[in-house]
Structure formats: structure tokens, C-alpha cells
Design an enzyme around this catalytic site. Structure first.
Site, PDB file in Angstrom:
ATOM      1  N   ARG A  41      25.492  45.910   7.021  1.00  0.00           N
ATOM      2  CA  ARG A  41      26.174  46.924   7.839  1.00  0.00           C
ATOM      3  C   ARG A  41      27.486  46.385   8.387  1.00  0.00           C
ATOM      4  O   ARG A  41      28.486  47.105   8.450  1.00  0.00           O
ATOM      5  CB  ARG A  41      25.258  47.374   8.977  1.00  0.00           C
ATOM      6  CG  ARG A  41      24.124  48.258   8.477  1.00  0.00           C
ATOM      7  CD  ARG A  41      23.008  48.397   9.472  1.00  0.00           C
ATOM      8  NE  ARG A  41      23.450  49.053  10.684  1.00  0.00           N
ATOM      9  CZ  ARG A  41      22.929  48.806  11.895  1.00  0.00           C
ATOM     10  NH1 ARG A  41      21.986  47.909  12.045  1.00  0.00           N
ATOM     11  NH2 ARG A  41      23.381  49.459  12.931  1.00  0.00           N
ATOM     12  N   LYS A  51      28.714  52.273  20.947  1.00  0.00           N
ATOM     13  CA  LYS A  51      29.080  53.689  20.847  1.00  0.00           C
ATOM     14  C   LYS A  51      27.969  54.585  21.399  1.00  0.00           C
ATOM     15  O   LYS A  51      28.220  55.482  22.199  1.00  0.00           O
ATOM     16  CB  LYS A  51      29.359  54.074  19.376  1.00  0.00           C
ATOM     17  CG  LYS A  51      30.473  53.268  18.734  1.00  0.00           C
ATOM     18  CD  LYS A  51      30.708  53.669  17.272  1.00  0.00           C
ATOM     19  CE  LYS A  51      29.519  53.483  16.362  1.00  0.00           C
ATOM     20  NZ  LYS A  51      29.109  52.069  16.146  1.00  0.00           N
ATOM     21  N   ARG A  54      14.870  49.326  15.429  1.00  0.00           N
ATOM     22  CA  ARG A  54      15.203  49.983  14.170  1.00  0.00           C
ATOM     23  C   ARG A  54      14.981  49.032  12.994  1.00  0.00           C
ATOM     24  O   ARG A  54      15.300  47.857  13.079  1.00  0.00           O
ATOM     25  CB  ARG A  54      16.682  50.423  14.197  1.00  0.00           C
ATOM     26  CG  ARG A  54      16.868  51.782  14.838  1.00  0.00           C
ATOM     27  CD  ARG A  54      18.311  52.096  15.134  1.00  0.00           C
ATOM     28  NE  ARG A  54      19.247  51.915  14.012  1.00  0.00           N
ATOM     29  CZ  ARG A  54      20.530  52.226  14.075  1.00  0.00           C
ATOM     30  NH1 ARG A  54      21.034  52.755  15.185  1.00  0.00           N
ATOM     31  NH2 ARG A  54      21.322  52.023  13.036  1.00  0.00           N
ATOM     32  N   ARG A 102      18.435  45.133  20.281  1.00  0.00           N
ATOM     33  CA  ARG A 102      18.445  46.568  20.610  1.00  0.00           C
ATOM     34  C   ARG A 102      17.044  47.177  20.537  1.00  0.00           C
ATOM     35  O   ARG A 102      16.315  46.973  19.573  1.00  0.00           O
ATOM     36  CB  ARG A 102      19.384  47.302  19.637  1.00  0.00           C
ATOM     37  CG  ARG A 102      19.332  48.821  19.771  1.00  0.00           C
ATOM     38  CD  ARG A 102      20.563  49.491  19.227  1.00  0.00           C
ATOM     39  NE  ARG A 102      20.692  49.401  17.777  1.00  0.00           N
ATOM     40  CZ  ARG A 102      21.731  49.897  17.109  1.00  0.00           C
ATOM     41  NH1 ARG A 102      22.736  50.476  17.753  1.00  0.00           N
ATOM     42  NH2 ARG A 102      21.796  49.779  15.798  1.00  0.00           N
ATOM     43  N   ARG A 120      33.229  57.991   9.628  1.00  0.00           N
ATOM     44  CA  ARG A 120      33.202  56.582   9.223  1.00  0.00           C
ATOM     45  C   ARG A 120      34.326  56.281   8.227  1.00  0.00           C
ATOM     46  O   ARG A 120      34.543  55.119   7.893  1.00  0.00           O
ATOM     47  CB  ARG A 120      31.875  56.217   8.558  1.00  0.00           C
ATOM     48  CG  ARG A 120      30.638  56.290   9.447  1.00  0.00           C
ATOM     49  CD  ARG A 120      30.565  55.112  10.385  1.00  0.00           C
ATOM     50  NE  ARG A 120      29.306  54.410  10.439  1.00  0.00           N
ATOM     51  CZ  ARG A 120      28.275  54.710  11.241  1.00  0.00           C
ATOM     52  NH1 ARG A 120      28.326  55.751  12.029  1.00  0.00           N
ATOM     53  NH2 ARG A 120      27.203  53.951  11.259  1.00  0.00           N
TER      54      ARG A 120
END
Ligand code: ADP
Ligand code: ADP
Ligand code: ZN
Length: 212
Positions: free
Chosen positions: A171, A13, A160, A127, A88
């Protein structure tokens, strides 16, 4: 035009929102980026949000919706925006619907990016993000030209805290788009599903087609 990007953590996203913003000039609003900014600045909201973010849980609707409504009330969001990471759940979607309706607008498209779980884990663990400008990278799929440095601004890249495997598991359990949220947009006739298991370029192409 108001666009919502839906998809599980790691679907792409943020990456796609950055690419579409660059291609179209549409304003990119990421609630995750907004919360991270508050955490970085150690604001009261940041301290509260971090308690949830560090566990891989959603920040309560009350604070999230308040922050988002304040953001879209600003002038730069009057002509349209692309929401990444919001809504969400259905309560958040309704709050957005109401706020847009009050100014004669609506969510024009909800773009659902689908990617299987195994691939999501690989994407999140690789990431990297620019500390300075927020540009997203992947150590294998989309690496920077020089390791650890942002191509766009030369900033330092970091990973992160919530991309650690323990938090990723939570998550992926708690933060996939719920069925009733997808149904909310399907029944409004604005849902489009995009295969996220393609190259960055192919996904961008499909998304741009879907918002034409
Ligand atoms: P992702 O990589 O899953 O797209 P985000 O950057 O969108 O992650 O979000 C990071 C964290 O911020 C989430 O795990 C959650 O704790 C919080 N968050 C972001 N957006 C929302 C939202 N709309 N509602 C509740 N919590 C949110
Ligand atoms: P989200 O915002 O949905 O959590 P991101 O845009 O941050 O997802 O993407 C997660 C990771 O996967 C990033 O490291 C990004 O570079 C990488 N990625 C995104 N899209 C693709 C793709 N189509 N193919 C391979 N890797 C991708
Ligand atoms: Zn940068």
C-alpha cells in the site's frame, strides 16, 4: 462545501474526517469504508473489491467511480461532503470534478496530510477499528478507555487484514497520492498542505483553519 482529504495510508485521513464531521456536521464519505461494508455483506462488488484490497492495490477506477458517483447523487450529499480516500488518481479527480460541476459545485479544498514513511508503518500496525461504528483508535497514540472496546458505542475493536506488514508495504508503494493528483489541485488553487506529524488535536486545528 466539498472537501477532499489527501495523504498516504495511515496519515490520519479517516481519524480527522471523523473529528471534522463531529465538529462541523459535514458528511464524511470514505470509499474504503464503503468497500469494507460491501466485503462484510459479501456483495458482488465486495467480492471484486476484496481481490484488490487484500493485495494492497487500488480497486479499478471504473467500479470505484461508479460507486462514488452513486453515493454523491443522494440527497444527504447535496449540500457538501468531505471525501476520505477519494480521489486516489487524476482520473478519479476528473470524474468528481465533472459530477460536481454538473450541479454547479466544485472541490473547494484539497487538504494534503503529510507524514513520513516510518511513522506511517507504526500508525497502521497499531490501528484498531470499531466493528460496530467504525471509530478509529491507535493502541498507543489514541487508545480506547477499555482495551478492545469502543468508547463511543461499546463495540468490539478489530485490526484490518490489510494492515498486516506485507500488505502495508504494498500500500505504501502503490497508494501514496501521485504527483499529478497533487498538481491537479495545486493548479486549481485549492491545495493546502498540513503537517500530519503533530498531535491529533493540532492536525484537526490546522485542517479546520484551512477550510474556514
Ligand atoms: P487507507 O488506510 O489507505 O486510508 P482506505 O480505507 O482508504 O485505506 O482504503 C482501503 C482499500 O480500499 C485500499 O487499499 C484500496 O484497495 C481500496 N480503495 C479505497 N478507496 C479507493 C479509491 N478511491 N480507489 C481505488 N481503491 C480504493
Ligand atoms: P488513514 O485514513 O489516512 O489511513 P487513519 O486515520 O486510519 O489514517 O490513522 C491511522 C492510524 O494512526 C490510526 O490508528 C490513528 O488512530 C492513528 N493516528 C491518526 N492521526 C494520528 C496522529 N496525529 N498522531 C498519532 N496517531 C495518529
Ligand atoms: Zn464504536
Amino acid at each position: 462545501m466539498y472537501i477532499v482529504l489527501l495523504g498516504p495510508p495511515g496519515a490520519g485521513k479517516g481519524t480527522q474526517a471523523q473529528r471534522i464531521a463531529a465538529a462541523t456536521g459535514l458528511l464524511h464519505i470514505s470509499t474504503g469504508d464503503m468497500f469494507r461494508e460491501h466485503v462484510k455483506n459479501n456483495t458482488e462488488l465486495g467480492q471484486l473489491a476484496n481481490q484488490y484490497m487484500s493485495r494492497g492495490e487500488l480497486v479499478p477506477d471504473e467500479v470505484t467511480i461508479k460507486m462514488l458517483l452513486e453515493r454523491i447523487s443522494r440527497d444527504d450529499a447535496k449540500a457538501g461532503a468531505m471525501f476520505d480516500g477519494f480521489p486516489r488518481n487524476v482520473a478519479q479527480a476528473r470524474a468528481l470534478d465533472e459530477a460536481l460541476a454538473a450541479r454547479g459545485a466544485r472541490v473547494d479544498r484539497a487538504l494534503l496530510i503529510s507524514v513520513p514513511d516510518e511513522e506511517l508503518v507504526a500508525r497502521l500496525s497499531g490501528r484498531w477499528i470499531c466493528r460496530n461504528c467504525g471509530r478509529l483508535y491507535h493502541e498507543r497514540n489514541d487508545p480506547p478507555a477499555a482495551p478492545g472496546r469502543c468508547d463511543a458505542c461499546g463495540g468490539e475493536l478489530y485490526q484490518r487484514d490489510d494492515d498486516r506488514p506485507e500488505v502495508v508495504r504494498s500500500r505504501l508503494e502503490k497508494q501514496k497520492p501521485p504527483a499529478d493528483l497533487i498538481e491537479h489541485y495545486r493548479s486549481a488553487g485549492v491545495l493546502r498542505e498540513i503537517n500530519g506529524l503533530q498531535s491529533l488535536e493540532a492536525v484537526t486545528h490546522d485542517l479546520l483553519e484551512a477550510i474556514k
